[in-house]
Write a protein that holds these residues in place. Structure first.
Motif, short mmCIF file in Angstrom:
data_model
loop_
_atom_site.label_atom_id
_atom_site.label_comp_id
_atom_site.label_asym_id
_atom_site.label_seq_id
_atom_site.Cartn_x
_atom_site.Cartn_y
_atom_site.Cartn_z
N LYS A 273 0.83 -1.22 0.00
CA LYS A 273 0.00 0.00 0.00
C LYS A 273 0.86 1.26 0.00
O LYS A 273 0.49 2.27 -0.61
CB LYS A 273 -0.97 -0.03 1.19
CG LYS A 273 -2.08 -1.05 0.98
CD LYS A 273 -3.01 -1.17 2.16
CE LYS A 273 -4.11 -2.19 1.88
NZ LYS A 273 -5.03 -2.37 3.02
N HIS A 286 -0.86 -3.91 -7.68
CA HIS A 286 -2.27 -4.32 -7.58
C HIS A 286 -2.40 -5.84 -7.56
O HIS A 286 -3.17 -6.41 -6.79
CB HIS A 286 -3.08 -3.73 -8.74
CG HIS A 286 -3.53 -2.32 -8.51
ND1 HIS A 286 -4.43 -1.98 -7.52
CD2 HIS A 286 -3.19 -1.15 -9.12
CE1 HIS A 286 -4.64 -0.67 -7.54
NE2 HIS A 286 -3.90 -0.15 -8.51
N GLY A 290 -3.85 -8.17 -4.53
CA GLY A 290 -4.89 -9.16 -4.79
C GLY A 290 -4.50 -10.55 -4.28
O GLY A 290 -5.32 -11.26 -3.69
N HIS A 322 -8.50 -5.63 -7.28
CA HIS A 322 -7.06 -5.48 -7.49
C HIS A 322 -6.56 -6.32 -8.66
O HIS A 322 -5.68 -5.87 -9.41
CB HIS A 322 -6.30 -5.80 -6.20
CG HIS A 322 -6.43 -4.72 -5.18
ND1 HIS A 322 -5.78 -3.50 -5.28
CD2 HIS A 322 -7.14 -4.65 -4.02
CE1 HIS A 322 -6.08 -2.75 -4.24
NE2 HIS A 322 -6.90 -3.42 -3.46
N LYS A 325 -7.50 -4.38 -11.72
CA LYS A 325 -6.59 -3.24 -11.87
C LYS A 325 -5.24 -3.68 -12.43
O LYS A 325 -4.54 -2.91 -13.08
CB LYS A 325 -6.37 -2.57 -10.50
CG LYS A 325 -7.49 -1.64 -10.07
CD LYS A 325 -7.38 -0.31 -10.79
CE LYS A 325 -8.33 0.72 -10.24
NZ LYS A 325 -8.23 2.00 -10.99
#
Length: 489
Positions: A273, A286, A290, A322, A325
């Motif tokens: 993050k 991403h 995930g 995610h 993405k």
């Protein structure tokens, strides 16, 4: 005019630059490559000129020639500022790209002027041709360009770095490139490097000998050490790298992968993050987020206050968000993220969406053989477990086996085929199709005599089947040829 253009094109084809190196437009996901290069320019202080050069190539292929010229002007400016002493060695690729862009713009006089500049520069190198010199700087640039483009080019990239190091063995940049190429090749089963990560580990250690503060080499070496269960040294390297380069995106992402594989999901998520704050469009980050959420989804809930079904639904949505993405900007290259997304949909009972995804993936062309096998494996398992017709699953598994790549997915395709065929024979010992499947498996494995035995059984039960008769004929001729030429390699 056409004659002048044709003569110029002959000269341009002799150059060493992105226009003569990289797989052309049909083999590259240009939008994805453009995004990654723009990200590199934003974050990379050291090698912006390299990214500008490749971005010029991408912009030109997309028809944005004016932007390509601006990219190359930036690259030249950076080289003049940062590499004044070796400017002429490093400008060869940039001038080659400039000549090509001018040619695509119809500016033939301008293109010729850059060829003239290259000719003057190349005169100082004894082994140079008229317009280019295969010196370490050019080999190195080619290596990095190939590493950026597509996985099919990793082997050639490795050879480029080897050539660069022959004349400049202590160059940190080329040593790290060589280590990176080896490391990536080790991911693909069936390559000479794939058995054990010994070569890349040795090469990453070489980089750290030359530059003890090379934090990206630290984390990549740590991942290889972790693979070999040398966890104590690996953890020390990761902690040291994060201490020295806490905000370097590549260090953050590989350190997060290390902690995820170690089972420390919370630490991995914190890092991922943080990385996403620095590079919000990173498909890699991403995908890794995930994967972490999927790990939580598949783990037993340890929060009794949070209803299991509500927590599960939340984790499924986070996984899907995610993974999507990750693959939406890279539909041709990030196949694994799409398969991960499909698996989550499968867990959630979204069978129609899963089927549509597999159908779309099966239509893709120009993707890495290992990815093709992964698609065939997953589509076969879906047919076997959800749709139920074994014949469709068999087709997918056989197609996966036929692809020339010795991957884990290929082994799983084989194992599933064997299981299906043996189950069919237990149900009906006179199932010709089951014997045919075993025969084809043996044939693909190079086990000719076993293949003949199974095809003979299949043919006895189904004497008019042309496929079995053709396979038997081919195998018998092949064995006869082997016997006639016993020393044949």
């Amino acid at each position: 005019m056409n004659n002048t253009s044709d003569l110029l094109k002959v000269k341009l084809d002799q150059l060493q630059c992105h226009f003569t190196w990289a797989p052309q437009k049909e083999n590259i996901d240009l939008d994805d490559l453009q995004q990654r290069l723009e990200g590199s320019i934003q974050l990379d202080v050291t090698y912006k000129d390299r990214s500008y050069n490749q971005l010029a190539f991408v912009n030109c292929l997309q028809g944005n020639c004016e932007e390509a010229i601006q990219n190359l002007q930036e690259a030249e400016k950076i080289l003049r500022e940062n590499h004044e002493d070796e400017f002429e060695k490093r400008i060869i690729v940039t001038y080659g790209n400039r000549a090509w862009v001018n040619y695509h713009m119809g500016q033939l006089t301008e293109a010729q002027s850059y060829l003239d500049k290259l000719e003057r520069i190349c005169q100082q190198f004894p082994d140079a041709s008229r317009y280019t010199a295969m010196i370490p700087e050019v080999y190195g640039e080619k290596g990095w360009a190939l590493l950026k483009s597509t996985s099919q080019c990793y082997e050639e990239a490795k050879e480029c770095f080897k050539k660069a190091l022959e004349k400049d063995p202590d160059n940190i940049e080329w040593n790290f490139g060589f280590a990176t190429a080896l490391s990536r090749l080790e991911v693909f089963s069936g390559t000479p490097e794939s058995d054990k990560p010994i070569q890349s580990m040795k090469q990453f250690r070489r980089v750290l000998e030359l530059d003890p503060d090379h934090t990206e080499a630290m984390v990549l070496l740590a991942l290889k050490l972790q693979q070999c269960n040398q966890t104590e040294e690996a953890l020390g390297l990761v902690e040291r790298a994060l201490q020295k380069s806490p905000d370097l995106p590549h260090v953050i992402r590989y350190a997060a992968k290390f902690y995820r594989l170690k089972g420390n999901m919370e630490k991995a998520m914190v890092l991922l993050k943080k990385g996403l704050e620095i590079t919000p469009n990173s498909t890699f980050l991403h995908h890794q987020i995930g994967v972490c959420y999927r790990r939580k989804l598949l783990s037993p809930s340890k929060r009794p206050s949070d209803p299991a079904s509500e927590q599960r639904a939340k984790l499924i949505e986070l996984c899907k968000y995610h993974f999507k993405k990750a693959f939406e900007p890279r539909p041709l290259t990030f196949i694994r993220a799409q398969l991960d997304y499909a698996r989550i949909c499968l867990l959630n009972g979204e069978y129609a969406e899963v089927k549509e995804m597999y159908n779309n993936l099966l239509k893709l062309e120009g993707i890495h053989p290992e990815n093709k096998q992964a698609i065939r494996l997953e589509a076969g398992l879906f047919e076997l477990n959800q749709e139920k017709p074994e014949s469709n699953a068999i087709t997918h598994f056989l197609e996966g086996m036929k692809i020339d790549c010795n991957s884990t997915e290929k082994k799983w395709c084989r194992d599933n085929l064997k299981t299906i065929a043996e189950r069919q024979l237990r149900r009906n010992g006179r199932d010709s199709k089951a014997y045919g499947v075993l025969g084809l498996m043996n044939q693909l494995d190079g086990k000719k005599r076993e293949a003949i035995e199974n095809f003979e059984k299949a043919s006895e039960l189904d004497p008019d089947n042309e496929e079995y008769l053709s396979a038997l004929c081919e195998l018998r001729l092949s064995i006869k040829a082997d016997n006639d030429c016993p020393n044949k390699s």
